[in-house]
Scaffold this motif. Structure first.
Motif, PDB file in Angstrom:
ATOM      1  N   LEU A  58      -4.281  -0.163  -9.035  1.00 37.02           N
ATOM      2  CA  LEU A  58      -5.261  -1.114  -8.867  1.00 37.02           C
ATOM      3  C   LEU A  58      -5.230  -2.493  -8.944  1.00 37.02           C
ATOM      4  N   LEU A  59      -4.207  -2.754  -9.814  1.00 37.58           N
ATOM      5  CA  LEU A  59      -3.728  -4.020  -9.813  1.00 37.58           C
ATOM      6  C   LEU A  59      -3.007  -4.772  -8.725  1.00 37.58           C
ATOM      7  N   LEU A  60      -1.873  -3.406  -8.212  1.00 38.73           N
ATOM      8  CA  LEU A  60      -1.354  -3.622  -6.701  1.00 38.73           C
ATOM      9  C   LEU A  60      -2.307  -3.861  -5.526  1.00 38.73           C
ATOM     10  N   ALA A  61      -3.514  -3.426  -6.092  1.00 40.76           N
ATOM     11  CA  ALA A  61      -3.954  -3.541  -4.363  1.00 40.76           C
ATOM     12  C   ALA A  61      -5.010  -5.010  -4.138  1.00 40.76           C
ATOM     13  N   GLY A  62      -4.799  -5.163  -5.653  1.00 43.50           N
ATOM     14  CA  GLY A  62      -5.604  -6.095  -5.916  1.00 43.50           C
ATOM     15  C   GLY A  62      -5.120  -7.713  -5.028  1.00 43.50           C
ATOM     16  N   MET A 114      -2.286   7.310 -17.036  1.00 44.03           N
ATOM     17  CA  MET A 114      -3.586   7.067 -16.438  1.00 44.03           C
ATOM     18  C   MET A 114      -2.913   4.811 -16.337  1.00 44.03           C
ATOM     19  N   LEU A 115      -2.112   4.679 -16.996  1.00 45.30           N
ATOM     20  CA  LEU A 115      -1.390   3.783 -16.469  1.00 45.30           C
ATOM     21  C   LEU A 115      -0.937   3.611 -14.937  1.00 45.30           C
ATOM     22  N   LEU A 130       0.759  -1.455   0.222  1.00 46.76           N
ATOM     23  CA  LEU A 130       0.629   0.378   0.253  1.00 46.76           C
ATOM     24  C   LEU A 130       0.608   1.654   0.155  1.00 46.76           C
ATOM     25  N   PHE A 131       2.180   1.060   0.476  1.00 45.08           N
ATOM     26  CA  PHE A 131       2.932   2.034   0.095  1.00 45.08           C
ATOM     27  C   PHE A 131       3.735   2.642  -1.092  1.00 45.08           C
ATOM     28  N   PHE A 132       3.373   1.182  -1.568  1.00 41.66           N
ATOM     29  CA  PHE A 132       3.868   1.553  -3.143  1.00 41.66           C
ATOM     30  C   PHE A 132       2.353   1.977  -3.880  1.00 41.66           C
ATOM     31  N   VAL A 133       1.406   1.690  -3.593  1.00 41.10           N
ATOM     32  CA  VAL A 133       0.257   2.257  -4.310  1.00 41.10           C
ATOM     33  C   VAL A 133       0.491   3.690  -3.943  1.00 41.10           C
ATOM     34  N   ALA A 134       0.567   4.521  -2.938  1.00 42.11           N
ATOM     35  CA  ALA A 134       0.806   5.525  -2.608  1.00 42.11           C
ATOM     36  C   ALA A 134       1.722   6.494  -3.661  1.00 42.11           C
ATOM     37  N   ASN A 135       2.535   5.831  -3.492  1.00 44.69           N
ATOM     38  CA  ASN A 135       3.583   5.980  -4.118  1.00 44.69           C
ATOM     39  C   ASN A 135       3.172   6.089  -5.740  1.00 44.69           C
ATOM     40  N   LEU A 136       2.507   5.032  -6.585  1.00 38.36           N
ATOM     41  CA  LEU A 136       1.966   5.764  -8.125  1.00 38.36           C
ATOM     42  C   LEU A 136       0.619   6.600  -7.725  1.00 38.36           C
ATOM     43  N   VAL A 137      -0.067   6.777  -6.989  1.00 40.13           N
ATOM     44  CA  VAL A 137      -1.002   7.957  -7.282  1.00 40.13           C
ATOM     45  C   VAL A 137      -0.098   8.632  -7.330  1.00 40.13           C
ATOM     46  N   MET A 138       0.364   9.398  -6.287  1.00 38.21           N
ATOM     47  CA  MET A 138       1.692  10.275  -5.912  1.00 38.21           C
ATOM     48  C   MET A 138       1.967  10.895  -7.117  1.00 38.21           C
ATOM     49  N   PHE A 139       3.061   9.967  -8.020  1.00 40.51           N
ATOM     50  CA  PHE A 139       2.936  10.349  -8.993  1.00 40.51           C
ATOM     51  C   PHE A 139       2.450  10.305 -10.441  1.00 40.51           C
ATOM     52  N   TRP A 140       0.809   9.716 -10.157  1.00 42.23           N
ATOM     53  CA  TRP A 140      -0.261  10.190 -11.147  1.00 42.23           C
ATOM     54  C   TRP A 140      -0.682  11.850 -10.569  1.00 42.23           C
TER      55      TRP A 140
END
Length: 348
Positions: free
Chosen positions: A179-183, A172-173, A85-95
Motif C-alpha cells: 500500500l505504501l509503495l502504491a502511494g 500482513m506487513l 506496480l510490478f513490485f506491488v504485485a510481487n508483494l501481493v504474490m508473496f503475501w
C-alpha cells in the motif's frame, strides 16, 4: 517553516514537499519488510546467507539489462508506475504464498533475494526520477531536504513494523508495504505532472523513452570519463565502508559476548545515525552543496575514512570503531550521497 531551513525559489515549495513525501513512502515501504527479510535470513543460517548474497549479485546482473529494456521501450512518465506496480504485485504474490501455507526454505530464499533487489531498484529509481525532474542548481539546494524524507521513512518503517506485527502478523506487513509503495507510485506521478507543467516540458518529451537499448547505460559508463569516475567513487566508497563494517563486527564480537548487548548497541548506533542524518540533511546539506560545492561534499566520506583509519591504527577499540562508523554513515547519507546524486542531473 520550510523556507527557514531550505533556500527556496518561487513555486518550489509544493514540489519539494511532494518529493519529500515520495521518498518517505518509498523507504517506509522497504523498511517495513526488511525485518521480515532479516528474520528469514536468520532462520536460514549464516551458510545460506553467504550463498544468497552471491545469488543476489547474479540476479542483479540479469536485472540491470531488463531495466535497460524497460527504459528503452516505455515513455519516461510510465517507467515509475510500470516498475513500482510490478513490485506491488510481487508483494501481493508473496503475501498469498505465505498466508496459504506455502512456506519453507525455498520461499524464504526467494524472498531474501527479491527483497535485496527490490531495495536497490526502489531507491535507484527514486533518484533517477529526481535527476529527471530537478535541475542541477535546484538539486544543490533541495536534495538535502528531500533526502531527509527518506531518512524519516527509514525511521517510520521500523516503528510501523513494531506496532503492527503484533496486531496483524508478519505476513500482513507485506500488504502494508504494498500500500505504501502504491502511494509512492501515485505521488511520483503527481510530482512529474507538477514539475513538468511548471517547467513547460512538452508532452512529446514525456513520451520519449530514456534509453536507446538494454545496455546503453552500461556502455555509456565505460565511454564517459565523467560517469566512469562516479562508478569508481561508488566502488571505492563501498570497499572502505565494508572494511569498517567488518572491523566493527570483529571488535564488537570480541568485546561484547552477550547477544542482547550487541543488539542494543547496534540499535543505538542506528538511532544515532538516523538522528544525525536527519538534522544534517535539513539544516546543513543544502547550504554545503550550494556554498562549497558538490566536489567537497562528495569528498567528505573519504576524508573522514582517512581519519578513521588513522584512529583505528592508534586505538582499535570498540568506542573508536563505533564512532568512526556512525559518523561515516551519517556523513555519507547527509553529504556525500546527495552530492553524488546531484552529479547525475547534468547528464542526459
Amino acid at each position: 517553516a520550510v523556507p527557514r531551513v531550505v533556500h527556496l525559489e518561487r513555486g518550489e515549495v509544493k514540489a519539494l514537499l511532494v518529493s519529500f513525501a515520495y521518498f518517505f513512502l518509498v523507504l517506509s515501504s522497504y523498511y517495513i519488510i526488511r525485518p521480515v527479510r532479516d528474520e528469514m535470513g536468520a532462520a536460514l543460517g549464516r551458510g545460506a546467507l553467504e550463498w544468497l548474497f552471491s545469488v543476489v549479485f547474479v540476479v542483479m546482473l540479469a536485472a540491470v539489462p531488463l531495466y535497460g529494456w524497460i527504459v528503452s521501450r516505455f515513455a519516461r512518465r510510465l517507467i515509475v508506475p510500470v516498475i513500482y506496480l510490478f513490485f506491488v504485485a510481487n508483494l501481493v504474490m508473496f503475501w498469498m504464498l505465505l498466508t496459504s501455507g506455502v512456506s519453507g526454505p525455498a520461499v524464504a530464499r526467494t524472498f531474501f533475494v527479491w527483497a535485496s533487489v527490490f531495495n536497490l531498484f526502489l531507491v535507484s529509481l527514486f533518484w533517477t526520477t529526481m535527476s529527471d525532474l530537478w535541475r542541477s542548481d535546484q538539486a544543490r539546494r533541495l536534495y538535502g531536504f528531500i533526502a531527509a524524507g527518506g531518512s524519516a521513512g527509514a525511521l517510520a518503517g521500523p516503528f510501523m513494523t513494531q506496532s503492527l506485527v503484533g496486531l496483524l502478523g508478519a505476513n500482513m506487513l507485506l500488504l502494508v508495504s504494498a500500500l505504501l509503495l502504491a502511494g509512492a507510485t501515485m505521488t511520483a506521478m503527481a510530482l512529474r505532472r507538477l514539475l513538468s507543467a511548471g517547467s513547460g516540458a512538452g508532452i512529446r518529451e514525456e513520451e520519449l523513452p530514456v534509453g536507446r537499448n538494454i545496455l546503453a547505460g552500461a556502455v555509456e559508463v565505460w565511454r564517459s570519463p565523467y560517469l566512469f569516475r562516479i562508478a569508481l567513487w561508488v566502488l571505492l566508497a563501498n570497499l572502505v565502508s565494508t572494511f569498517f563494517y567488518l572491523e566493527q563486527s570483529r571488535i564488537v564480537g570480541e568485546t561484547l559476548t552477550d547477544r542482547t548487548a550487541r543488539v542494543q548497541l547496534f540499535a543505538r548506533i542506528d538511532l544515532a545515525v538516523s538522528v544525525m542524518t536527519i538534522l544534517a540533511q535539513v539544516f546543513v546539506t543544502g547550504r554545503v552543496l550550494e556554498r562549497v560545492g558538490v566536489g567537497i561534499a562528495a569528498a567528505a566520506v573519504p576524508a573522514w575514512a582517512m581519519l578513521g583509519l588513522l584512529a583505528l591504527t592508534v586505538s582499535p577499540t570498540l568506542a573508536v570503531i563505533v564512532t568512526v562508523l556512525a559518523v561515516e554513515r551519517a556523513v555519507g547519507f547527509a553529504l556525500s550521497n546527495p552530492a553524488m546524486k546531484v552529479l547525475y542531473t547534468v547528464v542526459e
